[in-house]
Motif scaffolding. Structure first.
Motif, PDB file in Angstrom:
ATOM      1  N   UNK A  98      38.329 -24.730  41.207  1.00  0.00           N
ATOM      2  CA  UNK A  98      38.755 -23.992  40.017  1.00  0.00           C
ATOM      3  C   UNK A  98      39.857 -24.779  39.307  1.00  0.00           C
ATOM      4  N   UNK A  99      39.637 -24.972  38.021  1.00  0.00           N
ATOM      5  CA  UNK A  99      40.606 -25.672  37.184  1.00  0.00           C
ATOM      6  C   UNK A  99      41.861 -24.831  37.026  1.00  0.00           C
ATOM      7  N   UNK A 100      43.006 -25.468  37.111  1.00  0.00           N
ATOM      8  CA  UNK A 100      44.268 -24.775  36.891  1.00  0.00           C
ATOM      9  C   UNK A 100      44.524 -24.554  35.415  1.00  0.00           C
ATOM     10  N   UNK A 101      45.574 -23.849  35.137  1.00  0.00           N
ATOM     11  CA  UNK A 101      45.955 -23.578  33.756  1.00  0.00           C
ATOM     12  C   UNK A 101      47.458 -23.677  33.603  1.00  0.00           C
ATOM     13  N   UNK A 102      47.937 -23.141  32.523  1.00  0.00           N
ATOM     14  CA  UNK A 102      49.364 -23.215  32.211  1.00  0.00           C
ATOM     15  C   UNK A 102      50.231 -22.594  33.308  1.00  0.00           C
ATOM     16  N   UNK A 103      49.824 -21.444  33.832  1.00  0.00           N
ATOM     17  CA  UNK A 103      50.637 -20.733  34.820  1.00  0.00           C
ATOM     18  C   UNK A 103      50.045 -20.729  36.225  1.00  0.00           C
ATOM     19  N   UNK A 104      48.877 -21.309  36.390  1.00  0.00           N
ATOM     20  CA  UNK A 104      48.257 -21.274  37.718  1.00  0.00           C
ATOM     21  C   UNK A 104      47.781 -22.665  38.120  1.00  0.00           C
ATOM     22  N   UNK A 105      47.915 -22.978  39.397  1.00  0.00           N
ATOM     23  CA  UNK A 105      47.485 -24.295  39.878  1.00  0.00           C
ATOM     24  C   UNK A 105      45.972 -24.373  40.078  1.00  0.00           C
ATOM     25  N   UNK A 106      45.481 -25.577  40.284  1.00  0.00           N
ATOM     26  CA  UNK A 106      44.074 -25.798  40.613  1.00  0.00           C
ATOM     27  C   UNK A 106      43.792 -25.217  41.998  1.00  0.00           C
TER      28      UNK A 106
ATOM     29  N   UNK B  16      43.229 -23.909  48.900  1.00  0.00           N
ATOM     30  CA  UNK B  16      44.548 -24.498  48.678  1.00  0.00           C
ATOM     31  C   UNK B  16      44.799 -24.446  47.180  1.00  0.00           C
ATOM     32  N   UNK B  17      45.957 -23.989  46.800  1.00  0.00           N
ATOM     33  CA  UNK B  17      46.315 -23.891  45.379  1.00  0.00           C
ATOM     34  C   UNK B  17      47.478 -24.839  45.106  1.00  0.00           C
ATOM     35  N   UNK B  18      47.158 -25.917  44.405  1.00  0.00           N
ATOM     36  CA  UNK B  18      48.152 -26.930  44.030  1.00  0.00           C
ATOM     37  C   UNK B  18      47.746 -27.535  42.703  1.00  0.00           C
ATOM     38  N   UNK B  19      48.704 -28.119  42.025  1.00  0.00           N
ATOM     39  CA  UNK B  19      48.366 -28.892  40.840  1.00  0.00           C
ATOM     40  C   UNK B  19      47.675 -30.164  41.298  1.00  0.00           C
TER      41      UNK B  19
END
Length: 125
Positions: free
Chosen positions: A77-85, A40-43
């Motif tokens: 995986x830690x998110x970044x400026x343009x990608x979610x966690x 799952x990719x979310x902030x």
């Protein structure tokens, strides 16, 4: 397949590790595991477990077998400026012979979905 997540118990990774040890001491083996292939990719937020987008994605990845009612959530995986966690979901179940014992344990110990998801409880350091 169930159409809601209401019957699921969603735990942070740390809570699940403790829960698994507790049920093992009670003689219950959570011997079946189903990992989702796609994370799952979310902030991240402290209220992740109540986020409608999280719950919708969890429902889409849920196994058809309703006995998989325990879900552990791990921050992978830690998110970044343009990608979610990224978060990995793993569904857990006891064997058919222990299903009643697990249900009894859940009721007696009032095991419920985590209300908050601190990063340290999700396993990413």
């Amino acid at each position: 397949m169930s159409t809601t997540t209401e019957d699921l118990i969603i735990l942070t990774h740390a809570e699940f590790v403790r829960f698994k040890q507790d049920v093992k001491e009670a003689g219950i083996d959570l011997c079946y595991t189903a990992e989702t292939g796609e994370p799952i990719r979310l902030d991240w937020s402290l209220r992740l477990m109540q986020d409608p987008l999280f719950l919708e994605q969890l429902q889409r990845r849920r196994p058809a077998d309703a006995s998989f009612r325990i879900v552990s959530v791990q921050h992978t995986k830690q998110g970044g400026w343009f990608r979610p966690d990224q978060f990995k979901l793993t569904f857990h179940a006891a064997g058919a012979l222990q299903e009643h014992d697990l249900e009894k344990y859940l009721a007696e110990h009032n095991i419920q979905t985590s209300s908050e998801a601190p990063k340290k409880m999700l396993g990413l350091t």
